[in-house]
Design an enzyme around this catalytic site. Structure first.
Site, PDB file in Angstrom:
ATOM      1  N   GLU A 119      -6.505   6.042   8.802  1.00 23.63           N
ATOM      2  CA  GLU A 119      -7.082   7.646   8.662  1.00 23.63           C
ATOM      3  C   GLU A 119      -5.979   7.791   7.154  1.00 23.63           C
ATOM      4  OE1 GLU A 119      -4.638   7.600  11.400  1.00 23.63           O
ATOM      5  OE2 GLU A 119      -6.347   7.958  13.545  1.00 23.63           O
ATOM      6  N   THR A 169     -10.616   2.125  13.242  1.00 25.89           N
ATOM      7  CA  THR A 169     -10.505   3.072  11.873  1.00 25.89           C
ATOM      8  C   THR A 169      -8.887   3.911  10.771  1.00 25.89           C
ATOM      9  OG1 THR A 169     -12.786   4.223  12.565  1.00 25.89           O
ATOM     10  CG2 THR A 169     -10.814   6.384  11.448  1.00 25.89           C
ATOM     11  N   THR A 181       1.016  -0.846  -0.333  1.00 24.87           N
ATOM     12  CA  THR A 181      -0.158   0.195  -0.443  1.00 24.87           C
ATOM     13  C   THR A 181       0.990   1.373  -0.057  1.00 24.87           C
ATOM     14  OG1 THR A 181      -0.409  -0.212   2.129  1.00 24.87           O
ATOM     15  CG2 THR A 181      -2.418  -0.409   0.860  1.00 24.87           C
ATOM     16  N   ARG A 200       4.328   1.156  -1.308  1.00 25.33           N
ATOM     17  CA  ARG A 200       4.368   1.610  -2.712  1.00 25.33           C
ATOM     18  C   ARG A 200       3.076   2.405  -3.355  1.00 25.33           C
ATOM     19  NH1 ARG A 200       8.764  -2.959  -3.168  1.00 25.33           N
ATOM     20  NH2 ARG A 200       8.897  -3.829  -1.203  1.00 25.33           N
ATOM     21  N   TYR A 221      -9.168  -1.151  27.732  1.00 28.00           N
ATOM     22  CA  TYR A 221      -9.525   0.263  27.564  1.00 28.00           C
ATOM     23  C   TYR A 221     -10.794   0.171  27.111  1.00 28.00           C
ATOM     24  CZ  TYR A 221     -10.175   2.949  24.188  1.00 28.00           C
ATOM     25  OH  TYR A 221     -10.805   4.628  22.778  1.00 28.00           O
TER      26      TYR A 221
HETATM   27  N1  LIG Z   1      -6.048   4.056  13.254  1.00 28.93           N
HETATM   28  C1  LIG Z   1      -6.538   3.854  14.718  1.00 28.93           C
HETATM   29  C2  LIG Z   1      -5.762   4.206  15.650  1.00 28.93           C
HETATM   30  C3  LIG Z   1      -6.240   3.490  16.823  1.00 28.93           C
HETATM   31  N2  LIG Z   1      -8.061   3.225  16.646  1.00 28.93           N
HETATM   32  C4  LIG Z   1      -7.594   2.498  17.985  1.00 28.93           C
HETATM   33  C5  LIG Z   1      -7.313   1.296  18.783  1.00 28.93           C
HETATM   34  C6  LIG Z   1      -7.060   2.023  19.885  1.00 28.93           C
HETATM   35  O1  LIG Z   1      -7.177   1.796  21.044  1.00 28.93           O
HETATM   36  C7  LIG Z   1      -8.748   3.266  20.506  1.00 28.93           C
HETATM   37  C8  LIG Z   1      -7.545   4.526  21.033  1.00 28.93           C
HETATM   38  O2  LIG Z   1      -6.799   5.232  20.524  1.00 28.93           O
HETATM   39  P1  LIG Z   1      -5.519   6.287  21.096  1.00 28.93           P
HETATM   40  O3  LIG Z   1      -5.734   5.462  22.562  1.00 28.93           O
HETATM   41  O4  LIG Z   1      -4.427   6.341  20.509  1.00 28.93           O
HETATM   42  O5  LIG Z   1      -6.802   7.257  21.281  1.00 28.93           O
HETATM   43  P2  LIG Z   1      -7.537   8.504  21.736  1.00 28.93           P
HETATM   44  O6  LIG Z   1      -5.867   8.597  23.220  1.00 28.93           O
HETATM   45  O7  LIG Z   1      -7.396   9.940  21.033  1.00 28.93           O
HETATM   46  O8  LIG Z   1      -8.565   7.885  22.832  1.00 28.93           O
HETATM   47  P3  LIG Z   1      -8.827   8.035  23.387  1.00 28.93           P
HETATM   48  O9  LIG Z   1      -8.581   8.446  24.688  1.00 28.93           O
HETATM   49  O10 LIG Z   1     -10.727   6.663  23.759  1.00 28.93           O
HETATM   50  O11 LIG Z   1      -7.838   6.502  24.354  1.00 28.93           O
HETATM   51  O12 LIG Z   1      -8.536   3.517  18.391  1.00 28.93           O
HETATM   52  C9  LIG Z   1      -7.880   3.064  15.989  1.00 28.93           C
HETATM   53  O13 LIG Z   1      -9.204   2.592  15.231  1.00 28.93           O
HETATM   54  N3  LIG Z   1      -8.128   3.876  14.446  1.00 28.93           N
END
Ligand SMILES: Nc1ccn([C@H]2C[C@H](O)[C@@H](COP(=O)(O)OP(=O)(O)OP(=O)(O)O)O2)c(=O)n1
Length: 178
Positions: A122, A120, A97, A99, A153
């Protein structure tokens, strides 16, 4: 330390790692390949506000694919629903991906012990590129965690991404107090 293919399978047998659907051929030497789910999303507003709840619009990737454009952030989702009860899961890209100039996370690759959901993505791209639902998009790797976990979590009141979904989820930064 990162789990090997055999150790990932052992954890799946124990139920400490769940990957649905699971296909043996997706298991790499020390990773598991995940695939792009059929939903993408983009933010409704061009200018995002880190204090506000920025709303997104979901759409389905057509059968003949969807062309990503540079300069837009797309939220995608893994086809796979995962649960990780005893390790730290990390979502990484794949060389194939990368590349194609496709990034699958802007900054967040780490998951948490106890995370139970689809992931999710990004997504951004370096040049226009057609993508397809079901294509291999990334890989999960599993780190051994040192020490006991006090708060998993999914049991945290503030676990913002723990509502089970098959669609990409927008930033919940607005729930942070700052
Ligand atoms: N690209 C990503 C990275 C992480 N996650 C999921 C898995 C992690 O266990 C959850 C929370 O990630 P983070 O701790 O990085 O996010 P935040 O700190 O913003 O959220 P929280 O306050 O819920 O921990 O999101 C996801 O779906 N997609």
């Amino acid at each position: 330390m990162i789990l090997s293919d055999k150790r990932i399978l052992e954890e799946i047998e124990k139920g400490t790692i769940i990957i649905e659907p699971f296909k043996a051929e997706c298991l790499g030497t020390n990773s598991y390949d995940v695939h792009l789910g059929k939903y993408l999303a983009t933010y409704k507003d061009r200018i995002l506000d880190a204090k506000a709840h920025n709303k997104i619009e979901h759409f389905e990737i057509p059968k003949d694919g969807y062309v990503l454009q540079p300069g837009t952030l797309y939220l995608g989702v893994t086809l796979e629903y995962t649960e990780t009860h005893a390790h730290v899961p990390f979502l990484e890209g794949k060389s194939s991906t990368g590349r194609l100039g496709i990034d699958i996370h802007a900054t967040a690759g780490k998951g948490d012990v106890g995370f139970c959901n689809t992931w999710t993505l990004e997504i951004s791209c370096a040049q226009p590129v057609r993508i397809y639902a079901g294509m291999p998009i990334g890989q999960l790797i599993y780190f051994i965690v040192e020490g006991e976990i006090e708060t998993m979590y999914n049991s945290k009141d503030n676990a913002k991404y723990s509502n089970k979904t098959t669609k990409p989820v927008e930033s919940m930064m607005w729930k942070n107090k700052f």
